[in-house]
Every structure is written in C-alpha cells, then in structure tokens.
Design an enzyme around this catalytic site. Structure first.
Site, PDB file in Angstrom:
ATOM      1  N   SER A   1       4.172  78.150  69.221  1.00  0.00           N
ATOM      2  CA  SER A   1       4.566  78.194  70.548  1.00  0.00           C
ATOM      3  C   SER A   1       5.575  77.218  70.887  1.00  0.00           C
ATOM      4  CB  SER A   1       3.695  78.364  71.404  1.00  0.00           C
ATOM      5  OG  SER A   1       2.779  77.345  71.335  1.00  0.00           O
TER       6      SER A   1
ATOM      7  N   TYR B   1       5.941  85.092  67.994  1.00  0.00           N
ATOM      8  CA  TYR B   1       5.311  83.796  67.748  1.00  0.00           C
ATOM      9  C   TYR B   1       3.779  83.726  68.604  1.00  0.00           C
ATOM     10  CZ  TYR B   1       6.545  82.683  72.835  1.00  0.00           C
ATOM     11  OH  TYR B   1       6.590  82.887  74.246  1.00  0.00           O
ATOM     12  N   CYS B   2       3.085  82.834  68.045  1.00  0.00           N
ATOM     13  CA  CYS B   2       1.686  82.549  68.627  1.00  0.00           C
ATOM     14  C   CYS B   2       1.480  81.225  68.887  1.00  0.00           C
ATOM     15  CB  CYS B   2       0.651  83.494  67.927  1.00  0.00           C
ATOM     16  SG  CYS B   2       0.505  82.868  66.230  1.00  0.00           S
ATOM     17  N   LYS B   3       0.124  80.845  69.089  1.00  0.00           N
ATOM     18  CA  LYS B   3       0.130  79.340  69.242  1.00  0.00           C
ATOM     19  C   LYS B   3       0.544  78.511  67.992  1.00  0.00           C
ATOM     20  CE  LYS B   3      -2.931  75.617  70.839  1.00  0.00           C
ATOM     21  NZ  LYS B   3      -4.089  74.957  70.238  1.00  0.00           N
TER      22      LYS B   3
END
Length: 154
Positions: A16, A86-88
């Site tokens: 992220s 995306y992710c964290k």
C-alpha cells in the site's frame, strides 16, 4: 523501498505504501487500482478503483472476488490501461488476486500462475486459506472449460 512489480504488461502488484505514491503510479501509467484490504487508503490520483474488503485471514472469502477482479484486470488491459493490485504488504491478498487473473485469462495452472507472480515479486506468499481457495478456483476454471468445449463423442 517504493516499487511496483510488473507481472504482465498491464498488471502490477505492490504494497500500500508504493500504491499511494502518485508519482510512481503516474510513471508506470497505472489507470486502475484494486485495493485488496478493508483499511488501506486509495491513491490520490483520479483513476478507477475497486475495493475488495477482506483481511489477510485464512477464513476470509477471497474466492468470491476472483472472477470480478480477474475480469476487471482483463478489461483494463484490453482498453490499453494498467492495473495495480495491492494490499498492506503486497504478499498474500494481492498475490492471490493476481494469481487468479493469470489462471483465468492467461490459462495457467495454479502452480504456473503462482510462480509467475513470485518471479515478479519474490515476497509473495498467500496464506493457507487463500491457497485453498485458489486450488478450488483452479478446479472451477477447469470444469468451466470442459463445459464450454464441445463434446467430440457421438
């Protein structure tokens, strides 16, 4: 280090922090973002977005989003755009979505698709629940393919 990892010409993956770097997104020509999290922010650019509200927990149902996300990535690419998933941390949720896309639209096996994503971003590692869901999706895609191809007997 801020970076977007290229999986295909029209598909990128990141964490992220990188996803919210507008200069990086502009430089890579990103036109659509799939945010696979409940709490991570979207970038400040005016681009298309899709949120997949799941936590990185094995019990979360990511499976139900595979088709929708894979088709969105395909549509953006066909229109000449680029999608960032995306992710964290850019390890589990986003990797699972990218793997599902490669299985559905590039007709790769789960193993081939995962290896392709991992070669672009070595840190990827879907949690065991998401891996099980990807295995289920692979079976689902195979049975759809068999139903779609005309029978040659009789």
């Amino acid at each position: 280090m801020l970076q977007l990892c290229k999986i295909t010409d029209s598909l990128l993956i990141s964490n992220s922090r990188s996803a919210c770097d507008n200069g990086l997104l502009s430089g890579e020509g990103v036109t659509f973002c799939i945010n696979v999290s409940k709490q991570q922010p979207f970038p400040g650019l005016r681009i298309g977005t899709l949120r997949v509200p799941v936590f990185d927990e094995p019990a979360e149902n990511l499976y139900k989003y595979f088709d929708r996300c894979a088709d969105a990535i395909q549509d953006v690419g066909t229109a000449g755009g680029r999608t960032l998933v995306y992710c964290k941390n850019g390890r589990s949720r986003s990797a699972s979505i990218c793997t599902a896309y490669l299985m559905k639209h590039r007709h790769l096996s789960l193993r081939e698709a995962f290896e392709h994503v991992k070669s672009a971003r070595p840190a990827v590692e879907p949690n065991e629940g998401f891996w099980d869901q990807l295995q289920r999706y692979e079976g689902e895609l195979q049975s759809r393919q068999m139903e779609a191809s005309p029978s040659t007997n009789g």
